[in-house]
Write a protein that holds these residues in place. Structure first.
Motif, short mmCIF file in Angstrom:
data_model
loop_
_atom_site.label_atom_id
_atom_site.label_comp_id
_atom_site.label_asym_id
_atom_site.label_seq_id
_atom_site.Cartn_x
_atom_site.Cartn_y
_atom_site.Cartn_z
N LEU A 1 10.38 -5.14 6.35
CA LEU A 1 9.50 -5.38 5.20
C LEU A 1 9.84 -6.71 4.53
O LEU A 1 8.96 -7.48 4.18
CB LEU A 1 9.64 -4.24 4.19
N ARG B 1 8.30 -9.93 5.88
CA ARG B 1 6.84 -10.09 5.80
C ARG B 1 6.07 -9.44 6.93
O ARG B 1 4.95 -9.83 7.23
CB ARG B 1 6.47 -11.59 5.74
N ILE B 2 6.67 -8.45 7.60
CA ILE B 2 5.89 -7.73 8.62
C ILE B 2 4.95 -6.77 7.89
O ILE B 2 5.34 -6.16 6.88
CB ILE B 2 6.84 -6.99 9.58
N HIS B 3 3.72 -6.63 8.36
CA HIS B 3 2.75 -5.74 7.73
C HIS B 3 3.41 -4.38 7.50
O HIS B 3 4.07 -3.85 8.40
CB HIS B 3 1.55 -5.50 8.63
N ILE B 4 3.19 -3.79 6.32
CA ILE B 4 3.88 -2.55 5.98
C ILE B 4 3.58 -1.45 7.01
O ILE B 4 4.46 -0.75 7.48
CB ILE B 4 3.50 -2.11 4.55
N MET C 1 -6.96 -1.94 5.76
CA MET C 1 -5.63 -2.07 5.15
C MET C 1 -4.99 -0.69 4.96
O MET C 1 -3.85 -0.46 5.35
CB MET C 1 -5.79 -2.77 3.81
N ILE D 1 -1.80 1.43 7.38
CA ILE D 1 -0.60 2.01 6.77
C ILE D 1 -0.52 3.51 7.09
O ILE D 1 0.54 4.04 7.39
CB ILE D 1 -0.59 1.79 5.25
N ILE E 1 8.20 -4.32 -5.92
CA ILE E 1 8.01 -5.12 -4.71
C ILE E 1 6.98 -4.55 -3.75
O ILE E 1 6.54 -5.23 -2.84
CB ILE E 1 9.35 -5.31 -3.95
N ASP F 1 3.30 -2.06 -2.82
CA ASP F 1 2.04 -1.55 -3.39
C ASP F 1 2.10 -0.03 -3.48
O ASP F 1 2.91 0.62 -2.81
CB ASP F 1 0.85 -2.00 -2.56
N SER G 1 -5.92 -9.31 4.93
CA SER G 1 -5.82 -8.40 3.78
C SER G 1 -4.79 -7.31 3.98
O SER G 1 -4.70 -6.40 3.17
CB SER G 1 -7.16 -7.72 3.52
N HIS G 2 -4.04 -7.33 5.09
CA HIS G 2 -3.02 -6.30 5.26
C HIS G 2 -1.90 -6.50 4.26
O HIS G 2 -1.59 -7.63 3.88
CB HIS G 2 -2.46 -6.31 6.69
N VAL G 3 -1.31 -5.39 3.82
CA VAL G 3 -0.30 -5.49 2.76
C VAL G 3 1.04 -5.90 3.34
O VAL G 3 1.49 -5.32 4.33
CB VAL G 3 -0.09 -4.14 2.05
N ILE G 4 1.67 -6.85 2.72
CA ILE G 4 3.03 -7.21 3.08
C ILE G 4 3.85 -7.29 1.81
O ILE G 4 3.32 -7.33 0.71
CB ILE G 4 3.09 -8.58 3.80
N VAL G 5 5.16 -7.27 1.96
CA VAL G 5 6.06 -7.46 0.82
C VAL G 5 6.42 -8.93 0.79
O VAL G 5 7.09 -9.42 1.70
CB VAL G 5 7.33 -6.60 1.00
N ASP G 6 5.96 -9.68 -0.22
CA ASP G 6 6.32 -11.11 -0.21
C ASP G 6 7.34 -11.46 -1.27
O ASP G 6 7.56 -12.62 -1.58
CB ASP G 6 5.08 -11.99 -0.30
#
Lengths: 443, 175
Positions: free
Chosen positions: A21, A24-27, A287, A291, A339, A341, B85-90
């Motif tokens: 995470l 920056r890998i997609h959650i 999105m 997940i 950090i 969503d 638009s995919h969610v990432i932790v930045d």
């Protein structure tokens, strides 16, 4: 496997997940990969590949989950239908003459918009577009307006329909209708809390929030009557679900079609508008469901190692004071919320925390009431993350619109709103009936 | 949600023919996803009217919703990556150099591409397994593989788009 217990392997994989995470890998992909690696270590790769054959179909073709893309499309139509404008006008007509009244009206309008939209970001964005210029024109400080709307935006999720609440209901096997009903009073309490904050700020620094002009009764009635589509759609959707007339999917279908008709008659769906609705709904759907797929595969691994039951048994075995356990869970949410969503947090943590909460005694609540109450509580706590630094998404969105005010100033102005969140969460912890009273009356 | 996260700010309009084709295909898929949802909503409405006025709901309406929902969701997946638009932790990379972020994002896209292609392969295998069999829905006797079919092109396109975003990010790295 390598002499590791379920908990040890689970903890290792959780560390791997956090590293992914941070990079920056997609959650969704990070959850999917973690679950896949763990699963392969325990059971080998063949059963995993076999499971992949039907995993996407099994997750995406679920009757109960079909409300999620429908609510997302409904939110798009609502955004394009000009409903936010009529809501803001009504709020302003009713209480705009109070000190800070226009900003309170904007919060009320956010609550109204939240009643037909299940997304906080969409609520903050649409209300920001409508209300920020008006508030500025009437002499409100941009800092206060931006903070009020960023906070008000969280009402999009707190007031049903609410996408994270649907997901919570599905993974914990609760009744969606009851969850929505239970969210109603706490959601209204949130709106009132934000209004009180604005009222206090307006008393302390009147130059930030002047009183507007007073409207006549006829003007007020006219402004209120223009919000009828919102009221009609909300009553049909939520009333229909709760009254057992429709399934949630049917109610969401009717809501989507009705909101679509409103947007169409207002001219919001002309040309690019309709396409934007389709693309917006698709973007948000993809999105959320990536997940969901990742969370599914992570949970298959967790179930294989029995880590959540082991962890729950261990925590319950410690015989800590139940409130202390609950406080730790809430603290973890508040930290993670800074950090991550809200939806990812719910999907990631509920399978682990839910069995623990169900295993301890809290206020002597029945299992069903405890599950519903904890769901509302978790929703409120994860929503705080939308307005806390460093990545409060609502603040980002509003800050992009309010060009003359710096992000750090919005975060400063949002502190009193955060305080009201904390007070409300505290009240909900000690008085579960805030959420459950609606169930007790109508249930 | 996706529309307000300003994906357009990050995704540059492609100039190459394959970039434009991919983008246009994603938009077509996203459009079909939305239309599927609208059709699903109309079907539910017809079912409600049928059962309240004529005491007969549409037979198998649950099954139709399930198939339509699976279709709408998988058709939406490629567009989400296209719009980034995919969610990432930045949070942890907020202060990193643009180049470092581009490298990490390229890796993330590559991983997404690998996952998407593995799923394309496995769903195809699942589909072929089902075609020969008798697995079908309860009321309407719709073969289960019909539900699998739209997922194959969706995941394949998702993989291609992820590859494209991977290459696009690598190209933007400044030397």
């Amino acid at each position: 496997m390598m002499g590791l217990t379920g908990i040890e392997l689970g903890a290792c994989m959780f560390a791997v997940l956090l590293v992914m995470l941070a990079l920056r890998i997609h959650i969704g992909i990070a959850m999917l990969l973690t679950g896949s690696i763990g699963y392969t270590l325990v059971a080998g790769i063949d059963p995993l590949l076999n499971y992949f054959k039907g995993a996407a179909y099994a997750r995406y073709s679920v009757y109960d989950l079909s409300v999620v893309p429908l609510f997302l499309l409904m939110g798009q139509f609502a955004t394009h239908g000009g409903l936010s404008r009529s809501l803001f006008k009504a709020g302003n007509a009713m209480i705009g003459h109070w000190r800070g009244g226009m900003a309170m009206g904007a919060v009320g309008a956010c609550a109204g918009f939240g009643a037909i939209c299940g997304s906080s970001l969409a609520t903050a964005a649409t209300m920001g577009q409508v209300a920020l210029p008006e508030l500025k024109a009437h002499g409100y400080s941009e800092r206060l307006s931006a903070a009020a709307i960023a906070a008000g935006g969280t009402l999009g999720i707190l007031i049903p329909p609410s996408v994270p609440l649907v997901i919570y209901a599905i993974i914990t096997e609760q009744n969606i209708a009851k969850m929505f009903l239970a969210a109603f009073v706490p959601g209204l309490l949130a709106a009132v809390g934000y209004m009180v904050v604005i009222g206090i700020v307006a008393r302390i620094s009147p130059q930030d929030a002047p009183a507007g002009k007073k409207f006549t009764v006829a003007q007020r009635l006219k402004a209120l009557s223009e919000t009828w589509p919102v009221i009609l759609i909300f009553v049909t959707v939520i009333g229909g679900i709760y009254g057992g007339i429709f399934t949630p999917t049917e109610a969401a279908s009717i809501g989507t079609l009705a909101t679509g008709i409103v947007a169409w008659t207002s001219g919001g769906l002309k040309g690019q508008g309709f396409l934007d609705c389709m693309y917006g709904a698709a973007g948000a759907t993809g999105m959320i469901f990536l997940i969901l797929l990742g969370a599914d595969i992570l949970n298959v691994f967790l179930a294989l190692t029995q880590v959540h039951t082991e962890l729950a048994t261990w925590v319950i075995g410690l015989a800590l004071p139940p409130l202390a356990v609950l406080m730790v869970v809430i603290l973890i949410y508040l930290v993670l919320g800074c950090i991550m969503d809200s939806l990812s947090m719910i999907l990631l943590t509920i399978p682990i925390f839910f069995p623990i909460i169900m295993g301890i005694d809290l206020w002597g609540l029945s299992a069903e009431y405890k599950a519903i109450w904890f769901g509302i509580l978790a929703l409120m706590v994860v929503e705080v993350g939308l307005i806390t630094p460093p990545v409060g998404m609502n603040v980002f969105i509003i800050s992009a619109m309010a060009k003359n005010v710096q992000m750090k100033d919005i975060f400063k102005s949002i502190l009193p709103f955060l305080l009201s969140d904390v007070v409300r969460i505290g009240l909900l912890i000690f008085f579960p009936s805030i959420a459950l009273v609606a169930l007790q009356i109508f249930g | 949600m996706a529309d307000v996260l300003s994906p357009a700010a990050r995704a540059q309009e492609p100039t190459e023919w394959y970039g434009r084709t991919l983008g246009a295909t994603c938009k077509v898929f996203a459009f079909l996803s939305g239309i599927t949802l609208v059709a699903m909503a109309l079907m539910s409405l017809a079912s409600i009217i049928g059962r309240s006025l004529f005491a007969s709901a549409i037979i198998g309406d649950y099954e139709l919703v399930e198939i339509a929902s699976g279709m709408a969701v998988s058709l939406a997946l490629p567009y989400t990556q296209w719009a980034r638009s995919h969610v990432i932790v930045d949070f942890f990379t907020a202060k990193s150099s643009p180049n470092k972020v581009l490298v990490l994002d390229a890796i993330a896209s590559a991983l997404l591409a690998i996952v998407a292609f593995i799923f394309t392969w496995r769903i195809t295998v699942g589909l072929l397994d089902l075609i020969g069999g008798w697995d079908a829905s309860l009321m309407l006797n719709i073969p289960t593989w019909w539900g699998y079919a739209p997922m194959v092109p969706s995941f394949a396109l998702l993989g291609l788009v992820a590859l494209y975003t991977c290459v696009a990010d690598i190209r933007r790295i400044k030397r």
